[in-house]
Motif scaffolding. Sequence first.
Motif, mmCIF file in Angstrom:
data_model
loop_
_atom_site.group_PDB
_atom_site.id
_atom_site.type_symbol
_atom_site.label_atom_id
_atom_site.label_comp_id
_atom_site.label_asym_id
_atom_site.label_seq_id
_atom_site.Cartn_x
_atom_site.Cartn_y
_atom_site.Cartn_z
ATOM 1 N N ALA A 269 0.838 -1.192 0.000
ATOM 2 C CA ALA A 269 0.000 0.000 0.000
ATOM 3 C C ALA A 269 0.880 1.252 0.000
ATOM 4 O O ALA A 269 2.066 1.202 0.321
ATOM 5 C CB ALA A 269 -0.917 -0.004 1.210
ATOM 6 N N VAL A 270 0.276 2.376 -0.375
ATOM 7 C CA VAL A 270 0.996 3.646 -0.467
ATOM 8 C C VAL A 270 0.402 4.619 0.550
ATOM 9 O O VAL A 270 -0.823 4.790 0.603
ATOM 10 C CB VAL A 270 0.883 4.237 -1.891
ATOM 11 C CG1 VAL A 270 1.545 5.609 -1.970
ATOM 12 C CG2 VAL A 270 1.495 3.284 -2.908
ATOM 13 N N PRO A 271 1.234 5.259 1.372
ATOM 14 C CA PRO A 271 0.689 6.211 2.349
ATOM 15 C C PRO A 271 0.043 7.422 1.678
ATOM 16 O O PRO A 271 0.553 7.935 0.675
ATOM 17 C CB PRO A 271 1.906 6.610 3.186
ATOM 18 C CG PRO A 271 3.097 6.257 2.355
ATOM 19 C CD PRO A 271 2.695 5.109 1.497
ATOM 20 N N LEU A 272 -1.085 7.842 2.227
ATOM 21 C CA LEU A 272 -1.787 9.042 1.775
ATOM 22 C C LEU A 272 -1.794 10.029 2.935
ATOM 23 O O LEU A 272 -2.207 9.682 4.042
ATOM 24 C CB LEU A 272 -3.211 8.701 1.351
ATOM 25 C CG LEU A 272 -4.113 9.862 0.934
ATOM 26 C CD1 LEU A 272 -3.557 10.563 -0.308
ATOM 27 C CD2 LEU A 272 -5.528 9.368 0.669
ATOM 28 N N SER A 273 -1.302 11.240 2.677
ATOM 29 C CA SER A 273 -1.116 12.206 3.765
ATOM 30 C C SER A 273 -1.642 13.574 3.371
ATOM 31 O O SER A 273 -1.769 13.916 2.194
ATOM 32 C CB SER A 273 0.368 12.339 4.126
ATOM 33 O OG SER A 273 0.955 11.088 4.382
ATOM 34 N N LEU A 274 -1.922 14.354 4.412
ATOM 35 C CA LEU A 274 -2.326 15.743 4.245
ATOM 36 C C LEU A 274 -1.215 16.605 4.828
ATOM 37 O O LEU A 274 -0.833 16.442 5.997
ATOM 38 C CB LEU A 274 -3.639 15.982 4.992
ATOM 39 C CG LEU A 274 -4.452 17.224 4.679
ATOM 40 C CD1 LEU A 274 -4.877 17.237 3.213
ATOM 41 C CD2 LEU A 274 -5.680 17.254 5.569
ATOM 42 N N LEU A 275 -0.652 17.486 4.010
ATOM 43 C CA LEU A 275 0.376 18.420 4.460
ATOM 44 C C LEU A 275 -0.239 19.799 4.644
ATOM 45 O O LEU A 275 -1.001 20.259 3.783
ATOM 46 C CB LEU A 275 1.516 18.501 3.445
ATOM 47 C CG LEU A 275 2.426 17.280 3.321
ATOM 48 C CD1 LEU A 275 3.470 17.526 2.249
ATOM 49 C CD2 LEU A 275 3.089 16.962 4.638
ATOM 50 N N ILE A 276 0.101 20.441 5.743
ATOM 51 C CA ILE A 276 -0.452 21.760 6.047
ATOM 52 C C ILE A 276 0.702 22.708 6.327
ATOM 53 O O ILE A 276 1.598 22.388 7.122
ATOM 54 C CB ILE A 276 -1.382 21.700 7.271
ATOM 55 C CG1 ILE A 276 -2.384 20.555 7.131
ATOM 56 C CG2 ILE A 276 -2.103 23.026 7.475
ATOM 57 C CD1 ILE A 276 -2.941 20.064 8.437
ATOM 58 N N VAL A 277 0.704 23.852 5.667
ATOM 59 C CA VAL A 277 1.722 24.864 5.954
ATOM 60 C C VAL A 277 1.502 25.349 7.384
ATOM 61 O O VAL A 277 0.396 25.793 7.729
ATOM 62 C CB VAL A 277 1.621 26.029 4.953
ATOM 63 C CG1 VAL A 277 2.612 27.144 5.317
ATOM 64 C CG2 VAL A 277 1.883 25.534 3.542
ATOM 65 N N PRO A 278 2.512 25.243 8.258
ATOM 66 C CA PRO A 278 2.307 25.536 9.689
ATOM 67 C C PRO A 278 1.674 26.893 9.966
ATOM 68 O O PRO A 278 0.802 27.012 10.832
ATOM 69 C CB PRO A 278 3.724 25.451 10.268
ATOM 70 C CG PRO A 278 4.449 24.531 9.352
ATOM 71 C CD PRO A 278 3.885 24.784 7.986
ATOM 72 N N GLU A 279 2.110 27.926 9.232
ATOM 73 C CA GLU A 279 1.577 29.269 9.468
ATOM 74 C C GLU A 279 0.112 29.390 9.095
ATOM 75 O O GLU A 279 -0.551 30.355 9.478
ATOM 76 C CB GLU A 279 2.393 30.312 8.675
ATOM 77 C CG GLU A 279 3.812 30.501 9.153
ATOM 78 C CD GLU A 279 4.749 29.403 8.675
ATOM 79 O OE1 GLU A 279 5.867 29.300 9.202
ATOM 80 O OE2 GLU A 279 4.345 28.636 7.771
#
Length: 308
Positions: A269-279
């Motif tokens: 399987a392939v990881p699915l992620s949500l990236l959020i700019v910290p600011e």
Amino acid sequence: MDKSDVTLERMRTFVRVAERGSLSAVAREFGIGQSTVTRQLRELEEAIGVPLLSRTTRRVTVTDEGSRYYADSVQILRLVEQAGDEARGARGAAAGTIRVSCTSAFGVLHVTRLIFAFQDRHPDIGVDLSLTDERIDLVREGIDVALRLGPLSDSSMKLRPLGQSRRLLVAAPAYLAARGFPRAPSDLSAHEGIRMSNIAGSDRLNFEATDGRHLSVPFGGRLRIDHGLAAREALVAGRGIAPAHRWLVDDLIEAGLLVPLLPDYSLPAVPLSLLIVPERSGIARVRLLVDFLVEAIGNLPGIERSRA
């Protein structure tokens, strides 16, 4: 010119030029002339009394003073935006625009519909959705949130694991009627493969058998593609066999247009992620979208929801 001429508009322009390293790119982003960007930067530097940027004919770089001013400006602009959020929240409506980046095929097939549902729930929130398979610099491109498939190396972003995207080997019935069914991974050497040219290591497939054995086999073919939707079309057209994310082909399997292969062997399987700019993570509308996507994406076909 005095310190009263340090306006939020000029500060915002400086921040984006510092992030993008290009006056023309920021002019296009803001929909203004490059001369306006140049004037705003000049007026800001005159008001502060120090050079913030170093300009040459080829590039724009931030001075030492500019680096310190940039860090403070980002925090000031974030606080201003949060203050606006809180004021609007008093009347119960989050507003503004969120910039979202997503891998192309996943975005077209699934995320666009989720964005529609989100905007139906929050009619005052705009969404600028950018679909690309390139690993772009989120800050440089002004992105708030990004959906990413695969391992991540950018530790400066806030990460929300969404789950694992399950994959399977598929082919069209017409292809299988002409070429036969592979019964084991080793049989794939006699078949036509459809490979993703933008994925490292696509010339081999790794399997885990139901008895726990791990196998790695060569995977080749005459067709290499750099877009998931094109691979989907090639599969339906009977051009060969390919590993595919379940969310990419689930409807085609249900319709009988594709057939799953090698049921006794599974692909990683392939990881699915949500990236959020910290600011941007403290902005109310960004938090609303992140929470919505975390809940909704876990219900998509082939996504095994993260326990984190």
